[in-house]
Scaffold this active site. Structure first.
Site, PDB file in Angstrom:
ATOM      1  N   THR A 185       1.488  -1.480  -0.244  1.00 32.53           N
ATOM      2  CA  THR A 185       0.276  -0.128   0.148  1.00 32.53           C
ATOM      3  C   THR A 185       0.987   1.434  -0.155  1.00 32.53           C
ATOM      4  OG1 THR A 185       0.112  -0.156   2.916  1.00 32.53           O
ATOM      5  CG2 THR A 185      -1.771  -1.263   1.274  1.00 32.53           C
ATOM      6  N   GLU A 330      -6.314  -3.368   0.163  1.00 31.50           N
ATOM      7  CA  GLU A 330      -6.437  -4.883   0.540  1.00 31.50           C
ATOM      8  C   GLU A 330      -7.507  -4.798   0.221  1.00 31.50           C
ATOM      9  OE1 GLU A 330      -5.639  -1.695   1.399  1.00 31.50           O
ATOM     10  OE2 GLU A 330      -4.464  -1.065   3.275  1.00 31.50           O
ATOM     11  N   LYS A 439     -11.509  18.971  11.999  1.00 30.06           N
ATOM     12  CA  LYS A 439     -12.697  18.691  12.724  1.00 30.06           C
ATOM     13  C   LYS A 439     -12.946  20.461  13.523  1.00 30.06           C
ATOM     14  CE  LYS A 439     -11.708  14.132  13.759  1.00 30.06           C
ATOM     15  NZ  LYS A 439     -10.187  13.444  14.144  1.00 30.06           N
ATOM     16  N   TRP A 444     -17.263  17.740  12.579  1.00 25.99           N
ATOM     17  CA  TRP A 444     -16.697  16.885  11.479  1.00 25.99           C
ATOM     18  C   TRP A 444     -17.070  18.131   9.457  1.00 25.99           C
ATOM     19  CZ3 TRP A 444     -15.765  11.260  11.391  1.00 25.99           C
ATOM     20  CH2 TRP A 444     -15.047  11.063  13.154  1.00 25.99           C
TER      21      TRP A 444
HETATM   22  P1  AMP Z   1      -5.269   2.536  -2.821  1.00 27.12           P
HETATM   23  O1  AMP Z   1      -5.132   0.654  -2.054  1.00 27.12           O
HETATM   24  O2  AMP Z   1      -4.196   3.219  -2.598  1.00 27.12           O
HETATM   25  O3  AMP Z   1      -6.407   2.159  -3.710  1.00 27.12           O
HETATM   26  O4  AMP Z   1      -6.101   3.865  -1.731  1.00 27.12           O
HETATM   27  C1  AMP Z   1      -7.215   2.979  -1.293  1.00 27.12           C
HETATM   28  C2  AMP Z   1      -7.259   4.829  -0.373  1.00 27.12           C
HETATM   29  O5  AMP Z   1      -8.331   5.096  -1.321  1.00 27.12           O
HETATM   30  C3  AMP Z   1      -9.564   4.415   0.367  1.00 27.12           C
HETATM   31  O6  AMP Z   1      -9.465   3.513   1.451  1.00 27.12           O
HETATM   32  C4  AMP Z   1     -10.317   5.567   0.066  1.00 27.12           C
HETATM   33  O7  AMP Z   1      -9.304   6.623   0.661  1.00 27.12           O
HETATM   34  C5  AMP Z   1      -9.703   5.779  -1.754  1.00 27.12           C
HETATM   35  N1  AMP Z   1     -10.294   6.225  -2.446  1.00 27.12           N
HETATM   36  C6  AMP Z   1     -10.978   4.665  -3.128  1.00 27.12           C
HETATM   37  N2  AMP Z   1     -11.359   5.139  -4.278  1.00 27.12           N
HETATM   38  C7  AMP Z   1     -11.845   6.228  -3.495  1.00 27.12           C
HETATM   39  C8  AMP Z   1     -13.475   6.449  -4.408  1.00 27.12           C
HETATM   40  N3  AMP Z   1     -14.009   6.613  -5.250  1.00 27.12           N
HETATM   41  N4  AMP Z   1     -13.339   7.672  -3.536  1.00 27.12           N
HETATM   42  C9  AMP Z   1     -12.857   8.310  -2.367  1.00 27.12           C
HETATM   43  N5  AMP Z   1     -11.685   7.936  -2.251  1.00 27.12           N
HETATM   44  C10 AMP Z   1     -11.593   6.769  -2.479  1.00 27.12           C
END
Ligand code: AMP
Length: 542
Positions: A185, A330, A439, A444
Site C-alpha cells: 500500500t 487491501e 474537525k 466534522w
Molecule cells: P489504494 O489502496 O491506494 O487504492 O487506496 C485506497 C484508498 O483510496 C481508500 O481507502 C480511499 O481513501 C481512497 N479511495 C479509493 N476510491 C475512492 C473513491 N471513489 N472516493 C474517495 N476515496 C477513494
C-alpha cells in the site's frame, strides 16, 4: 452431511485456460513500449505464459517465491502474471512512481528473487539491483532487437528468456489459499505494508467484479484498463476481463490525454477504468481538440473521489455512463460501485449526478459497517459519518509480517481508515480519510465534498482542502486551487461559486492559488505534503 460436489480449487491461472478455451481468438491489443500497436490472442497468451512458467521453473523458482514486475499495461505484463501464478510463485507489482529507496525497501521486504521490467525502467532497475541482495536476475520485457545496453548482470530479453523452452508444460496444482500476488500500500506515513492476495481471493473477487452492477462486462466488450496493473492489484482486470472473454486493450506507457483518446477511439473501447486525474487529462484534451467517444459505453472511476464535474461531462457531453467505484489495495481492490438500483431509476439531472457522486453499494462478498470512535455501530441514514469497516473473502485478514495489526479486530473487521455515511439502500459515500477530516468546533467537515464542488468552477483545474489550526474552532478549512492554464479567477469568484452549495460553516476561511497540487504515486492528492507546506498558514479569521 457434506455436499457431494467436486473439489475444484479456485486457482487464478485457470482463468487464462478458460479464456483460451472459450474465447481463444479474442485479442489483447497493446500499445507496446517499443511503439507500435501489438495484437495477440488469449490462446497465444496462455501458451506464452506456460512457457514462462516452464522457464521460471528451470531457474529454480518454486511455490511461494516472489517475482517482481515493474511494467506498464501490455500483453507481456499480463503474461508474466499468469506465468508466475502457474507455478505457485507470487507476482509482486512494483509502482515505479515511488522513490527508488522506497522501491528497494519494498523489494527487500518481499525478498524478490527476480524482476521483470519494462524498457522504460531499465535505468531504475540498474539503480535498484545493488540494493536488493535477494535479486538474482532481471528480465527486460522486450525482444533481442530492442535490448538496451545495461549494467544489469545476466539481464536477458523476455522473448529470448521464454524462447529457451518448448512450452510442453503443465500448470502446477496446489491449495487455493496459496499466495498469488503481493502489492504494497502506498501508505503516506510509516513503512509500506504488504497486501498478499491468494488464488482463491483473486478468483472470487473476479467473479464478483464481472457482475452487471459492478464492472458490467461481457465477451462483447472491449475493455481498456488505464489503471496500471501495479495499482491495487490492477483493479482485478487481469482476471475479470479474460474471465468473461472480453477483448483487452492495453495502453502501455501512453498515459496522457491524447494517447488515451487515440486508444479509446481507434480500438473502439466500450469500457475503461482509471483514477479521476486520468479522466481530467482526457476531458481537457477533448475540450481543446474536439472529438467524440461513440463506442464507449461506461467508464469506471475510482481511487479517489470522482468530482461531479467529470460525471456531468462524460454523461452530458459524450453520452458515456459513469460508474464511480471505491476500493482499496487491501480489498483486491473493489469495495463498492455506484450502479443505479431500481429505487433510483427515475432520477435525472443534478439529482442523478448527486447519487453518482456517492461511491455506491457493495456486492455480495463485501460486508460494510460504520462505527464511531468507540466502536458503536452507526445507522444507515445517509448523513451520520463514521469509520468504515469491511470484511469478506477478498479482503486482507492481515498485512505481510503482521504489520498494522491494529487495523484488524477480533470479529474479522478491517478498519479502512475512511470516514463515510451509508444510506437506507446501502449507498456509501466517503466523506474523508480519517486523518484528513477537518474537525471544527467538535463537528466534522468533509474536505472531499468541498474539493468536488470547487473543481466544478469553470476556471479551476484542481482543488484540495486541508484543515489549518484555529484557536477557537480547533481547525478550519483552507482551500488550495490550481487554475486551468490561461484562466484567472479571484478568491471572491470561488467563494461566490461555493456559496449556497455547502453549509455556511463549511466555507473555507481562506483560498490560496498554487501552481500545482502534489500527488501520491497512485494519483491521490498528497495531503501530508500540503499540510507540511501550509501547516503554519495564518488564516485571516484568526
Ligand atoms: P489504494 O489502496 O491506494 O487504492 O487506496 C485506497 C484508498 O483510496 C481508500 O481507502 C480511499 O481513501 C481512497 N479511495 C479509493 N476510491 C475512492 C473513491 N471513489 N472516493 C474517495 N476515496 C477513494
Amino acid at each position: 452431511m457434506l455436499g457431494l460436489m467436486q473439489e475444484w480449487p479456485l486457482l487464478a491461472h485457470t482463468i487464462i485456460d478458460h479464456a483460451a478455451r472459450m474465447h481463444g481468438g479474442r485479442e489483447v491489443v497493446s500499445r507496446s513500449v517499443e511503439g507500435p500497436i501489438h495484437r495477440i490472442t488469449y490462446d497465444e497468451i496462455r501458451s506464452r505464459s506456460l512457457k514462462l512458467s516452464q522457464r521460471l521453473a528451470r531457474d529454480g523458482v518454486v511455490l511461494g517465491d516472489r517475482v517482481a514486475t515493474m511494467a506498464w499495461n501490455t500483453w507481456r505484463h499480463l503474461e508474466t502474471w499468469y506465468g508466475i501464478l502457474g507455478i505457485g510463485a507470487v507476482y509482486h507489482t512494483l509502482n515505479p512512481r515511488l522513490f527508488p529507496e522506497q522501491i528497494a525497501w519494498i523489494m527487500n521486504d518481499a525478498e524478490d528473487r527476480m524482476l521483470f521490467v519494462d524498457l522504460t525502467f531499465v535505468k531504475l532497475a540498474e539503480a535498484l539491483a545493488p540494493k536488493v541482495p535477494t535479486l538474482e536476475r532481471v528480465v527486460i520485457l522486450t525482444d533481442d532487437a530492442h535490448m538496451p545496453e545495461t549494467s544489469l548482470a545476466g539481464a536477458v530479453s523476455y522473448e529470448a528468456y521464454i524462447g529457451e523452452v518448448d512450452g510442453d508444460f503443465a500448470w502446477a496444482r496446489f491449495d487455493e489459499n496459496t499466495a498469488a500476488g503481493m502489492c504494497y500500500t502506498s501508505g503516506t506515513t510509516g513503512d509500506p505494508k504488504g497486501v498478499v492476495y491468494s488464488h482463491r481471493s483473486n478468483t472470487l473477487h473476479a467473479l464478483t467484479a464481472i457482475q452487471p452492477d459492478m464492472l458490467d462486462i461481457s465477451s462483447k466488450d472491449r475493455f481498456m484498463p488505464v489503471v496500471p496493473l501495479f495499482h491495487a492489484n490492477g483493479w482485478s482486470t487481469a482476471f475479470s476481463v479474460p474471465m468473461v472473454g472480453a477483448t483487452m486493450v492495453m495502453p502501455g506507457a501512453g498515459m496522457d490525454g491524447k494517447s488515451i483518446y487515440e486508444m479509446l477511439t481507434q480500438e473502439r473501447v466500450t469500457i475503461t477504468a482509471a483514477v479521476p486525474t486520468v479522466w481530467l487529462m482526457l476531458l481537457q484534451h477533448m475540450e481543446e481538440h474536439g472529438g467524440s467517444l461513440p463506442d464507449l459505453d461506461h467508464v469506471i472511476i475510482g481511487g479517489s473521489a470522482c468530482p461531479p464535474a467529470i460525471i456531468r461531462k462524460f454523461q452530458e457531453n459524450y453520452d458515456v455512463r459513469v460508474m464511480h467505484a471505491w476500493g482499496m489495495t487491501e480489498m483486491s481492490p473493489l469495495g463498492t460501485i455506484c450502479s443505479i438500483k431500481p429505487e433510483y431509476a427515475d432520477l435525472e439531472g443534478e439529482e442523478k449526478v448527486a447519487l453518482q457522486s456517492k461511491q455506491g453499494h457493495a456486492p455480495y462478498t463485501v460486508e460494510m459497517k460504520i462505527s464511531d470512535d468507540d466502536g458503536n455501530e452507526l445507522s444507515w441514514d445517509g448523513k451520520t459519518f463514521g469509520r468504515l469497516k469491511v470484511r469478506g473473502p477478498a479482503i486482507s485478514s492481515a498485512y505481510y509480517k503482521n504489520r498494522g495489526a491494529e487495523q484488524f479486530d477480533e470479529d474479522g473487521w478491517f478498519d479502512t481508515g475512511d470516514v463515510a455515511h451509508i444510506n437506507e439502500y446501502g449507498y456509501m459515500q466517503i466523506t474523508d480519510r480519517a486523518k484528513d477530516v477537518i474537525k471544527s468546533g467538535g463537528e466534522w467537515i468533509s474536505s472531499i465534498e468541498i474539493e468536488n464542488i470547487a473543481v466544478g468552477h469553470p476556471d479551476v483545474a484542481e482543488a484540495a482542502v486541508i484543515g489549518v489550526d484555529h484557536p477557537k474552532w480547533s481547525e478550519r478549512p483552507l482551500l488550495i486551487i490550481v487554475l486551468k492554464a490561461g484562466r484567472s479567477a479571484t478568491k471572491e469568484d470561488i467563494r461566490d461559486f461555493l456559496d449556497g452549495k455547502i453549509a455556511k460553516w463549511w466555507m473555507p476561511d481562506d483560498i490560496v492559488f498554487a501552481d500545482e497540487i502534489p500527488h501520491t504515486a497512485t494519483g491521490k492528492i498528497k495531503k501530508t505534503t500540503l499540510r507540511d507546506a501550509y501547516g503554519d498558514y495564518t488564516l485571516p479569521t484568526i
